[in-house]
Design a protein around this motif. Structure first.
Motif, mmCIF file in Angstrom:
data_model
loop_
_atom_site.group_PDB
_atom_site.id
_atom_site.type_symbol
_atom_site.label_atom_id
_atom_site.label_comp_id
_atom_site.label_asym_id
_atom_site.label_seq_id
_atom_site.Cartn_x
_atom_site.Cartn_y
_atom_site.Cartn_z
ATOM 1 N N VAL A 79 -9.981 2.338 -2.818
ATOM 2 C CA VAL A 79 -8.867 1.640 -2.825
ATOM 3 C C VAL A 79 -8.757 0.741 -2.040
ATOM 4 N N TYR A 80 -7.734 -0.390 -1.574
ATOM 5 C CA TYR A 80 -7.519 -1.068 -1.143
ATOM 6 C C TYR A 80 -6.127 -1.617 -1.284
ATOM 7 N N LEU A 81 -5.486 -1.888 -0.883
ATOM 8 C CA LEU A 81 -3.841 -2.896 -0.858
ATOM 9 C C LEU A 81 -4.046 -3.556 0.205
ATOM 10 N N GLN A 82 -4.397 -5.132 0.050
ATOM 11 C CA GLN A 82 -4.257 -5.995 0.429
ATOM 12 C C GLN A 82 -2.392 -7.100 0.745
ATOM 13 N N MET A 83 -1.768 -6.860 2.088
ATOM 14 C CA MET A 83 -0.635 -7.214 1.625
ATOM 15 C C MET A 83 -0.358 -8.609 2.520
ATOM 16 N N ASN A 84 0.230 -9.342 1.927
ATOM 17 C CA ASN A 84 1.050 -10.707 3.348
ATOM 18 C C ASN A 84 2.530 -10.732 3.181
ATOM 19 N N ASN A 85 2.539 -12.262 3.615
ATOM 20 C CA ASN A 85 3.394 -12.260 3.819
ATOM 21 C C ASN A 85 4.938 -11.360 3.718
ATOM 22 N N LEU A 86 4.623 -10.387 4.900
ATOM 23 C CA LEU A 86 4.893 -8.896 4.748
ATOM 24 C C LEU A 86 6.442 -8.974 5.690
ATOM 25 N N LYS A 87 7.085 -8.266 4.918
ATOM 26 C CA LYS A 87 8.954 -8.426 5.309
ATOM 27 C C LYS A 87 9.104 -7.543 5.928
ATOM 28 N N PRO A 88 10.191 -7.316 6.993
ATOM 29 C CA PRO A 88 11.288 -5.766 7.163
ATOM 30 C C PRO A 88 11.111 -4.673 6.414
ATOM 31 N N GLU A 89 11.708 -5.132 5.228
ATOM 32 C CA GLU A 89 11.741 -4.286 4.065
ATOM 33 C C GLU A 89 11.160 -4.021 3.547
ATOM 34 N N ASP A 90 9.622 -3.932 3.552
ATOM 35 C CA ASP A 90 8.277 -3.901 3.247
ATOM 36 C C ASP A 90 7.642 -2.283 4.090
ATOM 37 N N THR A 91 8.834 -1.983 5.709
ATOM 38 C CA THR A 91 8.397 -0.905 5.892
ATOM 39 C C THR A 91 8.580 -0.028 5.045
ATOM 40 N N ALA A 92 7.938 1.191 5.294
ATOM 41 C CA ALA A 92 7.966 2.158 4.322
ATOM 42 C C ALA A 92 6.548 3.096 4.520
ATOM 43 N N ILE A 93 6.386 4.730 3.838
ATOM 44 C CA ILE A 93 5.222 4.901 4.442
ATOM 45 C C ILE A 93 4.194 4.776 2.947
ATOM 46 N N TYR A 94 2.828 4.143 3.084
ATOM 47 C CA TYR A 94 2.604 4.167 2.041
ATOM 48 C C TYR A 94 1.946 5.235 1.029
ATOM 49 N N TYR A 95 1.316 5.697 -0.174
ATOM 50 C CA TYR A 95 1.099 6.842 0.007
ATOM 51 C C TYR A 95 -0.204 6.278 -1.494
ATOM 52 N N CYS A 96 -1.463 7.001 -1.247
ATOM 53 C CA CYS A 96 -2.897 6.322 -2.096
ATOM 54 C C CYS A 96 -2.544 7.271 -3.263
ATOM 55 N N VAL A 97 -2.426 6.878 -3.713
ATOM 56 C CA VAL A 97 -2.443 7.634 -6.119
ATOM 57 C C VAL A 97 -4.077 8.074 -6.319
ATOM 58 N N VAL A 98 -4.048 8.614 -7.007
ATOM 59 C CA VAL A 98 -5.220 9.075 -7.920
ATOM 60 C C VAL A 98 -4.206 9.670 -9.400
ATOM 61 N N PHE A 99 -4.291 8.583 -10.415
ATOM 62 C CA PHE A 99 -3.554 8.875 -11.665
ATOM 63 C C PHE A 99 -4.924 9.509 -12.650
ATOM 64 N N GLY A 100 -4.336 10.153 -14.311
ATOM 65 C CA GLY A 100 -4.776 10.953 -14.276
ATOM 66 C C GLY A 100 -6.050 10.382 -16.087
ATOM 67 N N GLU A 101 -5.782 9.304 -15.661
ATOM 68 C CA GLU A 101 -6.498 8.580 -16.668
ATOM 69 C C GLU A 101 -7.308 7.372 -16.120
ATOM 70 N N SER A 102 -7.719 6.486 -16.926
ATOM 71 C CA SER A 102 -8.622 5.905 -16.600
ATOM 72 C C SER A 102 -7.873 3.998 -16.422
ATOM 73 N N TYR A 103 -6.753 4.344 -16.930
ATOM 74 C CA TYR A 103 -5.670 2.811 -16.937
ATOM 75 C C TYR A 103 -4.304 3.757 -16.532
ATOM 76 N N TYR A 104 -3.480 2.748 -16.212
ATOM 77 C CA TYR A 104 -2.187 2.817 -15.752
ATOM 78 C C TYR A 104 -1.427 3.071 -16.471
ATOM 79 N N TYR A 105 -0.235 3.235 -17.137
ATOM 80 C CA TYR A 105 0.289 3.473 -18.355
ATOM 81 C C TYR A 105 2.275 3.804 -17.836
ATOM 82 N N LEU A 106 3.004 2.684 -17.928
ATOM 83 C CA LEU A 106 4.258 2.456 -17.021
ATOM 84 C C LEU A 106 4.845 3.673 -17.818
ATOM 85 N N GLY A 107 5.145 4.654 -15.711
ATOM 86 C CA GLY A 107 5.975 5.714 -15.783
ATOM 87 C C GLY A 107 5.202 7.056 -15.551
#
Length: 123
Positions: A79-107
């Motif tokens: 997977v890829y994360l294209q980030m445009n128009n970056l702001k200082p508040e985007d500063t962070a450690i970014y973590y890639c994750v895998v979910f246990g289902e085929s779709y993401y559900y809120l929460g």
């Protein structure tokens, strides 16, 4: 054994762009939703976005919607994360994750996490 590895984090100027990559091994191809979280110093973990197993459904956090885009490569379970128009508040450690289902559900909580990659937005 599932392994998730991110790459691509670096220092970038405000208004700039950056693309993060994530490779997951040990998973059956085209099975699980994947996504990104981030955590800035002294702040709570924040959901960035997700993409379904087939790449047809994406969901973004309100702070990045319209600026960030998630995509995936089914052949390599990447997977890829294209980030445009970056702001200082985007500063962070970014973590890639895998979910246990085929779709993401809120929460939904991820089942696997990468080690994180640092993104710093500063002039």
């Amino acid at each position: 054994q599932v392994r998730v590895v991110e790459s691509g984090g670096e220092l970038v100027q405000p208004g700039g762009s950056l693309k993060l990559s994530c490779a997951a091994s040990g998973l059956p191809p085209m099975s699980y939703a994947m996504g990104w979280f981030r955590q800035a110093p002294e702040k709570e973990r924040e959901f960035v976005g997700s993409i379904s197993w087939n790449g047809l459904s994406t969901y973004y956090g309100s702070s990045v919607k319209g600026r960030f885009t998630i995509s995936r490569d089914h052949a390599e379970t990447a997977v890829y994360l294209q980030m445009n128009n970056l702001k200082p508040e985007d500063t962070a450690i970014y973590y890639c994750v895998v979910f246990g289902e085929s779709y993401y559900y809120l929460g939904s909580e991820p089942t696997h996490w990468g080690q994180g990659t640092q993104v710093t937005v500063s002039s």
